[in-house]
Write a protein that holds these residues in place. Sequence first.
Motif, PDB file in Angstrom:
ATOM      1  N   ASP A 118       1.022  -1.224   0.063  1.00  0.00           N
ATOM      2  CA  ASP A 118       0.096  -0.125   0.291  1.00  0.00           C
ATOM      3  C   ASP A 118       0.816   1.628  -0.136  1.00  0.00           C
ATOM      4  O   ASP A 118       1.693   1.178  -0.220  1.00  0.00           O
ATOM      5  CB  ASP A 118      -0.559   0.005   1.588  1.00  0.00           C
ATOM      6  CG  ASP A 118      -0.144  -0.462   2.501  1.00  0.00           C
ATOM      7  OD1 ASP A 118       1.497   0.109   2.484  1.00  0.00           O
ATOM      8  OD2 ASP A 118      -1.014  -0.222   3.953  1.00  0.00           O
ATOM      9  N   ILE A 119       0.193   2.173  -0.130  1.00  0.00           N
ATOM     10  CA  ILE A 119       1.136   3.276   0.558  1.00  0.00           C
ATOM     11  C   ILE A 119       1.906   3.337   1.738  1.00  0.00           C
ATOM     12  O   ILE A 119       3.152   3.901   0.963  1.00  0.00           O
ATOM     13  CB  ILE A 119      -0.152   5.081   0.214  1.00  0.00           C
ATOM     14  CG1 ILE A 119      -1.467   5.191  -1.080  1.00  0.00           C
ATOM     15  CG2 ILE A 119       0.910   6.289   0.599  1.00  0.00           C
ATOM     16  CD1 ILE A 119      -2.016   5.827  -1.625  1.00  0.00           C
ATOM     17  N   GLY A 120       1.363   4.010   2.629  1.00  0.00           N
ATOM     18  CA  GLY A 120       2.374   3.268   3.902  1.00  0.00           C
ATOM     19  C   GLY A 120       4.283   2.178   3.689  1.00  0.00           C
ATOM     20  O   GLY A 120       5.192   3.398   3.423  1.00  0.00           O
ATOM     21  N   TRP A 121       3.679   1.498   3.191  1.00  0.00           N
ATOM     22  CA  TRP A 121       4.577   0.840   2.349  1.00  0.00           C
ATOM     23  C   TRP A 121       5.366   1.630   1.721  1.00  0.00           C
ATOM     24  O   TRP A 121       6.689   0.477   1.529  1.00  0.00           O
ATOM     25  CB  TRP A 121       4.039  -0.679   1.950  1.00  0.00           C
ATOM     26  CG  TRP A 121       5.275  -2.077   1.308  1.00  0.00           C
ATOM     27  CD1 TRP A 121       5.937  -2.897   2.069  1.00  0.00           C
ATOM     28  CD2 TRP A 121       5.920  -1.715  -0.231  1.00  0.00           C
ATOM     29  NE1 TRP A 121       6.695  -3.574   1.642  1.00  0.00           N
ATOM     30  CE2 TRP A 121       6.827  -2.402   0.200  1.00  0.00           C
ATOM     31  CE3 TRP A 121       6.388  -1.019  -0.821  1.00  0.00           C
ATOM     32  CZ2 TRP A 121       7.413  -3.423  -1.116  1.00  0.00           C
ATOM     33  CZ3 TRP A 121       6.891  -0.926  -2.536  1.00  0.00           C
ATOM     34  CH2 TRP A 121       7.694  -2.066  -2.136  1.00  0.00           C
ATOM     35  N   ALA A 122       4.957   1.742   0.581  1.00  0.00           N
ATOM     36  CA  ALA A 122       5.543   3.040  -0.687  1.00  0.00           C
ATOM     37  C   ALA A 122       6.638   3.455  -0.277  1.00  0.00           C
ATOM     38  O   ALA A 122       7.652   4.109  -0.158  1.00  0.00           O
ATOM     39  CB  ALA A 122       4.608   3.281  -1.838  1.00  0.00           C
ATOM     40  N   ILE A 123       5.992   4.011   1.144  1.00  0.00           N
ATOM     41  CA  ILE A 123       6.776   5.477   1.490  1.00  0.00           C
ATOM     42  C   ILE A 123       7.691   4.960   2.341  1.00  0.00           C
ATOM     43  O   ILE A 123       8.820   5.735   2.860  1.00  0.00           O
ATOM     44  CB  ILE A 123       6.101   6.222   2.327  1.00  0.00           C
ATOM     45  CG1 ILE A 123       4.924   7.162   1.496  1.00  0.00           C
ATOM     46  CG2 ILE A 123       6.549   7.223   3.270  1.00  0.00           C
ATOM     47  CD1 ILE A 123       3.561   7.825   2.045  1.00  0.00           C
ATOM     48  N   ALA A 124       7.668   4.009   3.150  1.00  0.00           N
ATOM     49  CA  ALA A 124       8.933   3.403   4.365  1.00  0.00           C
ATOM     50  C   ALA A 124       9.774   2.527   3.044  1.00  0.00           C
ATOM     51  O   ALA A 124      10.603   2.647   3.522  1.00  0.00           O
ATOM     52  CB  ALA A 124       8.137   2.075   4.655  1.00  0.00           C
ATOM     53  N   ARG A 125       9.594   2.088   2.526  1.00  0.00           N
ATOM     54  CA  ARG A 125      10.545   1.782   1.636  1.00  0.00           C
ATOM     55  C   ARG A 125      10.963   2.572   0.431  1.00  0.00           C
ATOM     56  O   ARG A 125      12.648   2.805   0.323  1.00  0.00           O
ATOM     57  CB  ARG A 125      10.263   0.394   0.282  1.00  0.00           C
ATOM     58  CG  ARG A 125       9.428  -0.810   1.077  1.00  0.00           C
ATOM     59  CD  ARG A 125      10.612  -1.230   1.651  1.00  0.00           C
ATOM     60  NE  ARG A 125      11.562  -2.164   0.296  1.00  0.00           N
ATOM     61  CZ  ARG A 125      12.285  -2.824   0.557  1.00  0.00           C
ATOM     62  NH1 ARG A 125      12.580  -3.193   1.585  1.00  0.00           N
ATOM     63  NH2 ARG A 125      13.052  -2.760  -0.157  1.00  0.00           N
ATOM     64  N   GLY A 126      10.561   3.907   0.445  1.00  0.00           N
ATOM     65  CA  GLY A 126      10.673   5.178  -0.579  1.00  0.00           C
ATOM     66  C   GLY A 126      11.843   5.191   0.423  1.00  0.00           C
ATOM     67  O   GLY A 126      12.781   6.136  -0.276  1.00  0.00           O
ATOM     68  N   ILE A 127      11.494   5.702   1.036  1.00  0.00           N
ATOM     69  CA  ILE A 127      12.197   6.802   2.580  1.00  0.00           C
ATOM     70  C   ILE A 127      13.127   5.910   3.005  1.00  0.00           C
ATOM     71  O   ILE A 127      14.684   6.205   3.057  1.00  0.00           O
ATOM     72  CB  ILE A 127      11.772   7.629   2.840  1.00  0.00           C
ATOM     73  CG1 ILE A 127      10.818   8.541   2.359  1.00  0.00           C
ATOM     74  CG2 ILE A 127      12.225   8.233   3.904  1.00  0.00           C
ATOM     75  CD1 ILE A 127       9.691   9.578   3.080  1.00  0.00           C
ATOM     76  N   SER A 128      12.949   5.040   4.555  1.00  0.00           N
ATOM     77  CA  SER A 128      13.745   4.431   5.417  1.00  0.00           C
ATOM     78  C   SER A 128      14.678   3.750   4.486  1.00  0.00           C
ATOM     79  O   SER A 128      15.824   3.559   4.943  1.00  0.00           O
ATOM     80  CB  SER A 128      13.002   3.810   6.236  1.00  0.00           C
ATOM     81  OG  SER A 128      13.364   3.617   7.233  1.00  0.00           O
TER      82      SER A 128
END
Length: 211
Positions: A118-128
């Motif tokens: 989901d979007i949360g996964w994408a943000i976590a992978r994309g940044i952290s």
Amino acid sequence: MVYIIMICMTVPLLLLMTMLDNKSRLLLGFVLCGMVLAVCAYEINSLVCYSLQLSGPELSITAAPVIEEILKALPVLFFAVLVSDERKQILQLAMAVGIGFAILENAFLLLTYVDEVDIGWAIARGISTSLSHGICTLTVGCGIIFVRKQKKLFYTGTFALLALAMTFHATFNLLIQSQYDYVALALPIVIYAVFWIVRLKGRQLSVQTKI
């Protein structure tokens, strides 16, 4: 699948490289190098996982950090030793390798688990997670600038830098699979912020010294 992803990403970027100047071309080249190394790591990890009968979580905290950090460090070490030891350039190229590696890894995981993300996964992978890969390679880049000038410490220093990168990588993977996953997500961001604060203060001191 991983080869299809690599081809779809690298071919347009290779075409873009023909339009860039030398510095930009070199930076993008190291991003592409990181993508290729991600494919190499995938193959080696798969072989090790099959040979040692490891589960996914076991692989991620044992063999994978060792394999991936050695592969990511190779182009940085070769460049620093054989081409140039300019601090700014090495740091940029080291980060580029890590980010390139993370880009392809993220794309592969996205397509593999497309129904679960989901979007949360994408943000976590994309940044952290991307920062985690970048910071590990950046650590080697920061250290090799100094180690390279000390011949007696070159081999032991390089080993220590790789060990530090592997330890951080394994710790991140261990935390992200535990109840302390929020610590893992915050850790690369905090370290990267500290890196920039120290770097900016170093620039300010350098300017004041010149004045």
